[in-house]
Design an enzyme around this catalytic site. Structure first.
Site, PDB file in Angstrom:
ATOM      1  N   HIS A   1       4.360  -4.219  -0.937  1.00  0.00           N
ATOM      2  CA  HIS A   1       2.935  -4.463  -0.229  1.00  0.00           C
ATOM      3  C   HIS A   1       3.076  -4.250   1.144  1.00  0.00           C
ATOM      4  CE1 HIS A   1       0.685  -5.675  -3.977  1.00  0.00           C
ATOM      5  NE2 HIS A   1       1.551  -6.051  -4.197  1.00  0.00           N
TER       6      HIS A   1
ATOM      7  N   ASP B   1      -2.815   1.198  -1.998  1.00  0.00           N
ATOM      8  CA  ASP B   1      -3.359   0.372  -3.031  1.00  0.00           C
ATOM      9  C   ASP B   1      -4.617   0.602  -3.282  1.00  0.00           C
ATOM     10  OD1 ASP B   1      -4.420  -2.222  -4.146  1.00  0.00           O
ATOM     11  OD2 ASP B   1      -2.131  -2.958  -3.890  1.00  0.00           O
TER      12      ASP B   1
ATOM     13  N   HIS C   1       7.537  -2.897  -6.407  1.00  0.00           N
ATOM     14  CA  HIS C   1       6.984  -2.403  -5.198  1.00  0.00           C
ATOM     15  C   HIS C   1       6.992  -3.246  -4.102  1.00  0.00           C
ATOM     16  CE1 HIS C   1       4.032  -4.180  -8.230  1.00  0.00           C
ATOM     17  NE2 HIS C   1       3.264  -4.700  -7.134  1.00  0.00           N
TER      18      HIS C   1
HETATM   19  P1  AMP Z   1       1.244  -6.935  -8.156  1.00  0.00           P
HETATM   20  O1  AMP Z   1       2.005  -6.261  -9.385  1.00  0.00           O
HETATM   21  O2  AMP Z   1       0.986  -8.330  -8.335  1.00  0.00           O
HETATM   22  O3  AMP Z   1       2.035  -6.691  -6.769  1.00  0.00           O
HETATM   23  O4  AMP Z   1      -0.050  -6.193  -7.791  1.00  0.00           O
HETATM   24  C1  AMP Z   1      -0.200  -4.656  -8.353  1.00  0.00           C
HETATM   25  C2  AMP Z   1      -0.928  -3.965  -7.131  1.00  0.00           C
HETATM   26  O5  AMP Z   1      -1.168  -2.646  -7.559  1.00  0.00           O
HETATM   27  C3  AMP Z   1      -2.315  -4.424  -7.013  1.00  0.00           C
HETATM   28  O6  AMP Z   1      -2.549  -4.632  -5.787  1.00  0.00           O
HETATM   29  C4  AMP Z   1      -3.230  -3.479  -7.545  1.00  0.00           C
HETATM   30  O7  AMP Z   1      -4.472  -3.269  -6.500  1.00  0.00           O
HETATM   31  C5  AMP Z   1      -2.439  -2.168  -7.395  1.00  0.00           C
HETATM   32  N1  AMP Z   1      -2.646  -0.978  -8.394  1.00  0.00           N
HETATM   33  C6  AMP Z   1      -2.628  -1.174  -9.545  1.00  0.00           C
HETATM   34  N2  AMP Z   1      -3.100   0.151 -10.057  1.00  0.00           N
HETATM   35  C7  AMP Z   1      -3.013   0.882  -8.852  1.00  0.00           C
HETATM   36  C8  AMP Z   1      -3.279   2.387  -9.040  1.00  0.00           C
HETATM   37  N3  AMP Z   1      -3.666   3.088 -10.108  1.00  0.00           N
HETATM   38  N4  AMP Z   1      -3.384   2.886  -7.782  1.00  0.00           N
HETATM   39  C9  AMP Z   1      -3.113   2.031  -6.872  1.00  0.00           C
HETATM   40  N5  AMP Z   1      -2.691   0.979  -6.830  1.00  0.00           N
HETATM   41  C10 AMP Z   1      -2.717   0.364  -7.845  1.00  0.00           C
END
Ligand code: AMP
Length: 130
Positions: free
Chosen positions: A95, A29, A93
């Site tokens: 975490h 992330d 996704h």
């Molecule tokens: P959520 O959809 O609420 O689970 O959050 C999306 C997660 O994706 C967040 O923790 C962001 O920091 C992460 N994120 C978004 N864009 C990217 C990227 N280009 N590379 C890595 N992580 C990302």
């Protein structure tokens, strides 16, 4: 239009890759809650995790388990925490967050800012444990 995670999977957007199999992909992330915060993503483009086919859902969970074990071996922590939010990116996704305490899984807290070198080192150290 492809999601940002599909672009990452296809190599159109850079990432700190941790692992990949036929159906799934794992990378750091970019705004980590803790060192070693990993996202585990199905290659299938589906917004809501519980709308994945049973086969793809079980494959994602099994892959996440493998990555979580490698993460625990690579990053000192009490446990690897698991969360599914999907409030930001419309591509399912999971975490995986190394936890020292409950507070480490609070998504409202200020995210870490790690150097590219450090991010790459963390990704490599997890990949080595797989
Ligand atoms: P959520 O959809 O609420 O689970 O959050 C999306 C997660 O994706 C967040 O923790 C962001 O920091 C992460 N994120 C978004 N864009 C990217 C990227 N280009 N590379 C890595 N992580 C990302």
């Amino acid at each position: 239009m492809a999601t940002i995670f599909t672009k990452i999977i296809n190599g159109e957007i850079p990432c700190y890759k941790v692992a990949e199999d036929e159906k799934n992909f794992a990378f750091l992330d970019i705004n980590p809650l803790a060192k070693g915060h990993v996202l585990v993503v199905p290659k299938t483009e589906e917004d809501y995790i519980f709308n994945l086919s049973e086969e793809d859902y079980l494959s994602l969970q099994a892959f996440a388990r493998k990555v979580a074990k490698a993460l625990k071996a690579a990053v000192p922590c009490q446990r690897v925490g698991v969360a599914v939010l999907g409030m930001e990116v419309p591509h399912a996704h999971i975490h995986l967050v190394p936890l020292q305490s409950e507070a480490d899984l609070d998504f409202r807290k200020t995210k870490l800012s790690l150097s590219p070198d450090e991010m790459q080192q963390i990704a490599n150290s997890i990949a080595e444990k797989l």
